[in-house]
Design a protein around this motif. Sequence first.
Motif: not given
Length: 318
Positions: A107-119, A121-130, A138-140
Motif C-alpha cells: 500500500l505504501r508503494e502505491r501511495a508513493a507512486r501516486a504522490c510522485l505523479e502529483a509532484y 517539477p516546475e514548483l519543485g514539490l508536491v502541492p498541498w492539494g485540494s 500551497l506549500a505547507r
Amino acid sequence: MTVLYGRALAAVLGRVAATRAATGERFPLFAEPDTGRWTTTGRGSWTGGFWAGLLWLRARHTGAAYDRDAARDVTERLTDWVVADTATRGLVFWYGTALGDERAGRLRERAARACLEAYDPELGLVPWGSAFGGPRLLARVDGVPGMVPLLATVDAEAAESHLGTHLRLCCGEGGFRPASRFDAGAGWSAYAEPPPGWSRGRAWLLLAVAGAAGRADMPGLIPERLIPLADEDRPDGPVDTSAAAITAWALLKLGRREQAEAVLGELVRVHLTDDGRLLDGCYDLGEGVAVRHEVVWGTFFLACVLAAMTGLIDPREV
C-alpha cells in the motif's frame, strides 16, 4: 529510566486498546481531557495513519494475532487516500505503514507512486492539494514530514526537491512562515494559515529534516521551550504537547538523544496520565477546537519515542 519508559509505554499502548474498543471502526481524532471521550471520523482524515501506526506498534509490543489483524484492517481502510489530492498523504501512508507487514508495504508503494505523479517539477514539490478545500497550490509544513521518505522510496531527487523547496520558503528572509501560496504571475508569497507562531510548524519541518538522508540543516527549528506554546505569539495561551512529542521523535532520529530525553521526561512526568493519555495537545487554537486534549498524532509520536528508548523499535524504521 528504562523502567519508567517501559511503564509509560505499557500505559500508552493500553490506552490504544481501550481506544480501539471505544471507537470501533471509526478513527480517533482527539479526546476530552476530563472524560477521555473521543471525537472520531469515519475515513481518518490526515490523522488516520497515526491511528494505524499506533495499532502496528501495539501489535509489535504484544505479538498477538488479534492486534496484528486490527492494525491490518485499519491500514487497509486508508486505501481511498491513495488518490486523494493532498500532500498529507505523506503523514497518512508513511506513519501508517512504516511498522506494518508486507501488505502495508505494498500500500505504501502505491501511495508513493501516486504522490510522485502529483509532484510538480516546475514548483519543485508536491502541492498541498485540494482535498481539504482552499487554494491547491500551497506549500505547507504539514505536507513535508512523511512525504519526504515516502517519495524517497521511488524518486530520491523528487524527495530532496520537496524538502528543499519547503525549507527555502519556510525559513527564508522575514521569519518563519508555515505556508506559502503560489500565483502564476506573482510567484510565491506568504499565506495566512497556519499562522507564523503555530507550534507544529517548526516541529513538522524538523521531523522532515530528520527523515531525510544526509540532511543536517535545522535553521531555527528546535524550540527553546521543552513544551512549546500552541501559538508562540500568544504567550497567555495553552501549550501543545503534540508538537513536543513530534520534536522529541525528530531529535531522537537526528541522534540528539539527550535533548530528546529532556522533552520526553517533561511529557511523561507532567502531561501523561496513569492510564496512558497524553494531555495538553492542541488541535486547532485559532478555531478554539480541542486546545488541551489528547490528540492521536501526539500519542503516536510519544509512543514512538518510548518504544525506541526501550528497544522495541529502531528510530530508523519510522
